[in-house]
Write a protein that holds these residues in place. Structure first.
Motif, PDB file in Angstrom:
ATOM      1  N   MET A  53       0.830  -1.213   0.000  1.00 35.99           N
ATOM      2  CA  MET A  53       0.000   0.000   0.000  1.00 35.99           C
ATOM      3  C   MET A  53       0.867   1.266   0.000  1.00 35.99           C
ATOM      4  SD  MET A  53      -2.840  -1.220  -0.507  1.00 35.99           S
ATOM      5  CE  MET A  53      -3.756   0.304  -0.480  1.00 35.99           C
ATOM      6  N   GLN A  54       1.998   1.218   0.665  1.00 36.83           N
ATOM      7  CA  GLN A  54       2.909   2.369   0.654  1.00 36.83           C
ATOM      8  C   GLN A  54       3.379   2.649  -0.774  1.00 36.83           C
ATOM      9  OE1 GLN A  54       6.562   1.584   2.718  1.00 36.83           O
ATOM     10  NE2 GLN A  54       7.504   3.484   2.052  1.00 36.83           N
ATOM     11  N   LEU A  55       3.782   1.603  -1.485  1.00 37.22           N
ATOM     12  CA  LEU A  55       4.222   1.766  -2.875  1.00 37.22           C
ATOM     13  C   LEU A  55       3.067   2.211  -3.768  1.00 37.22           C
ATOM     14  CD1 LEU A  55       6.535  -1.360  -3.127  1.00 37.22           C
ATOM     15  CD2 LEU A  55       7.259   1.036  -3.236  1.00 37.22           C
ATOM     16  N   LYS A  56       1.895   1.660  -3.555  1.00 36.42           N
ATOM     17  CA  LYS A  56       0.731   2.035  -4.358  1.00 36.42           C
ATOM     18  C   LYS A  56       0.386   3.505  -4.148  1.00 36.42           C
ATOM     19  CE  LYS A  56      -4.056   1.015  -5.444  1.00 36.42           C
ATOM     20  NZ  LYS A  56      -4.353   2.435  -5.613  1.00 36.42           N
ATOM     21  N   ARG A  57       0.371   3.947  -2.890  1.00 36.34           N
ATOM     22  CA  ARG A  57       0.072   5.363  -2.603  1.00 36.34           C
ATOM     23  C   ARG A  57       1.115   6.285  -3.232  1.00 36.34           C
ATOM     24  NH1 ARG A  57      -1.485   3.270   2.402  1.00 36.34           N
ATOM     25  NH2 ARG A  57       0.600   3.585   3.249  1.00 36.34           N
ATOM     26  N   GLN A  58       2.348   5.849  -3.233  1.00 37.91           N
ATOM     27  CA  GLN A  58       3.431   6.683  -3.758  1.00 37.91           C
ATOM     28  C   GLN A  58       3.407   6.789  -5.277  1.00 37.91           C
ATOM     29  OE1 GLN A  58       7.279   5.430  -2.390  1.00 37.91           O
ATOM     30  NE2 GLN A  58       8.352   7.061  -3.464  1.00 37.91           N
ATOM     31  N   PHE A  59       3.081   5.684  -5.968  1.00 43.57           N
ATOM     32  CA  PHE A  59       3.233   5.657  -7.422  1.00 43.57           C
ATOM     33  C   PHE A  59       1.950   5.425  -8.220  1.00 43.57           C
ATOM     34  CE2 PHE A  59       7.398   4.204  -5.777  1.00 43.57           C
ATOM     35  CZ  PHE A  59       8.185   5.214  -6.298  1.00 43.57           C
ATOM     36  N   LEU A  60       0.945   4.812  -7.621  1.00 41.86           N
ATOM     37  CA  LEU A  60      -0.251   4.429  -8.384  1.00 41.86           C
ATOM     38  C   LEU A  60      -1.527   4.870  -7.673  1.00 41.86           C
ATOM     39  CD1 LEU A  60       0.827   0.780  -9.300  1.00 41.86           C
ATOM     40  CD2 LEU A  60       0.898   2.766 -10.788  1.00 41.86           C
ATOM     41  N   LYS A  61      -1.594   6.139  -7.297  1.00 40.09           N
ATOM     42  CA  LYS A  61      -2.724   6.642  -6.517  1.00 40.09           C
ATOM     43  C   LYS A  61      -4.071   6.379  -7.164  1.00 40.09           C
ATOM     44  CE  LYS A  61       0.034  10.235  -4.473  1.00 40.09           C
ATOM     45  NZ  LYS A  61       0.554  11.545  -4.714  1.00 40.09           N
ATOM     46  N   SER A  62      -4.137   6.536  -8.470  1.00 38.37           N
ATOM     47  CA  SER A  62      -5.439   6.437  -9.138  1.00 38.37           C
ATOM     48  C   SER A  62      -5.753   5.029  -9.658  1.00 38.37           C
ATOM     49  CB  SER A  62      -5.495   7.436 -10.294  1.00 38.37           C
ATOM     50  OG  SER A  62      -4.515   7.100 -11.259  1.00 38.37           O
ATOM     51  N   SER A  63      -4.904   4.067  -9.354  1.00 38.19           N
ATOM     52  CA  SER A  63      -5.164   2.694  -9.821  1.00 38.19           C
ATOM     53  C   SER A  63      -6.210   2.021  -8.955  1.00 38.19           C
ATOM     54  CB  SER A  63      -3.874   1.873  -9.779  1.00 38.19           C
ATOM     55  OG  SER A  63      -2.979   2.350 -10.735  1.00 38.19           O
ATOM     56  N   GLU A  64      -6.689   0.895  -9.450  1.00 38.88           N
ATOM     57  CA  GLU A  64      -7.673   0.116  -8.713  1.00 38.88           C
ATOM     58  C   GLU A  64      -7.134  -0.253  -7.332  1.00 38.88           C
ATOM     59  OE1 GLU A  64      -8.911  -3.311 -10.998  1.00 38.88           O
ATOM     60  OE2 GLU A  64      -8.498  -2.236 -12.844  1.00 38.88           O
ATOM     61  N   PRO A  65      -8.006  -0.376  -6.338  1.00 41.17           N
ATOM     62  CA  PRO A  65      -7.539  -0.718  -4.991  1.00 41.17           C
ATOM     63  C   PRO A  65      -7.019  -2.157  -4.908  1.00 41.17           C
ATOM     64  CG  PRO A  65      -9.930  -0.629  -5.056  1.00 41.17           C
ATOM     65  CD  PRO A  65      -9.449  -0.164  -6.393  1.00 41.17           C
ATOM     66  N   VAL A  66      -6.149  -2.383  -3.930  1.00 40.61           N
ATOM     67  CA  VAL A  66      -5.634  -3.727  -3.647  1.00 40.61           C
ATOM     68  C   VAL A  66      -6.303  -4.171  -2.356  1.00 40.61           C
ATOM     69  CG1 VAL A  66      -3.588  -5.063  -3.021  1.00 40.61           C
ATOM     70  CG2 VAL A  66      -3.427  -3.280  -4.769  1.00 40.61           C
ATOM     71  N   SER A  67      -6.991  -5.298  -2.387  1.00 40.66           N
ATOM     72  CA  SER A  67      -7.689  -5.748  -1.191  1.00 40.66           C
ATOM     73  C   SER A  67      -6.845  -6.686  -0.333  1.00 40.66           C
ATOM     74  CB  SER A  67      -8.995  -6.458  -1.574  1.00 40.66           C
ATOM     75  OG  SER A  67      -8.699  -7.603  -2.344  1.00 40.66           O
TER      76      SER A  67
END
Length: 167
Positions: A53-67
């Motif tokens: 989630m840290q990497l997703k928030r940093q680089f892929l903010k608008s991508s689909e969520p990871v559950s």
């Protein structure tokens, strides 16, 4: 000559260099110099999810969520992959619900953090790019500038690890 299953597809010259390191018993020390921190604190599914989630928030903010992001002991590193990304769809009521799940081989708990991070980056990139195409690898390099070197080093690490276990 050693079998190099993790390096299939690499040029013969690269495989020869790896063979020379193995024959001189230098692969382990070469990797230890590159990755002096051999262990990390990402040992639980919760810690893996937090890293993801840290990497997703940093680089892929608008991508689909990871559950879900979990270590999976059933992933066979050579036959399957180092990790998997799947989209699980269910019908709830009259709506179709979709969840993205990331599974990482449990074996990666024992490897240096940069190598685990590279696999998480790879799986996150599949949120935007499903295929391993040019755009996919550009996204991986955006999230991890040394992506290709880390992928190669991971293959070297797995080769060395297998040889240590077989001897």
């Amino acid at each position: 000559m050693y079998d190099l299953p993790y390096l299939r597809g690499y040029p013969a010259t690269v495989c020869q260099q790896v063979q020379q390191l193995l024959a001189a018993d230098l692969l382990g020390s070469t990797l230890a110099k590159r990755y002096p921190e051999n262990s990390h604190e990402i040992q639980t599914d919760k810690a893996l999810y937090e890293l993801t989630m840290q990497l997703k928030r940093q680089f892929l903010k608008s991508s689909e969520p990871v559950s879900k992001a979990v270590f999976d002991p059933k992933i066979h590193v050579i036959n399957n992959a180092l990790g998997t990304h799947s989209q699980v769809s269910r019908v709830q009521g009259g709506k179709l619900k979709s969840k993205n799940e990331i599974r990482v081989a449990s074996q990666l708990k024992k490897l240096p953090l940069p190598l685990l991070r590279m696999v998480v980056v790879h799986e996150l990139a599949h949120l935007r790019e499903k295929d391993h195409n040019k755009a996919f690898y550009q996204l991986c390099q955006y999230m991890e500038p040394h992506y290709h070197q880390l992928e190669f080093d991971l293959r070297l690490y797995l080769t060395w690890q297998d040889l240590q276990q077989s001897s």
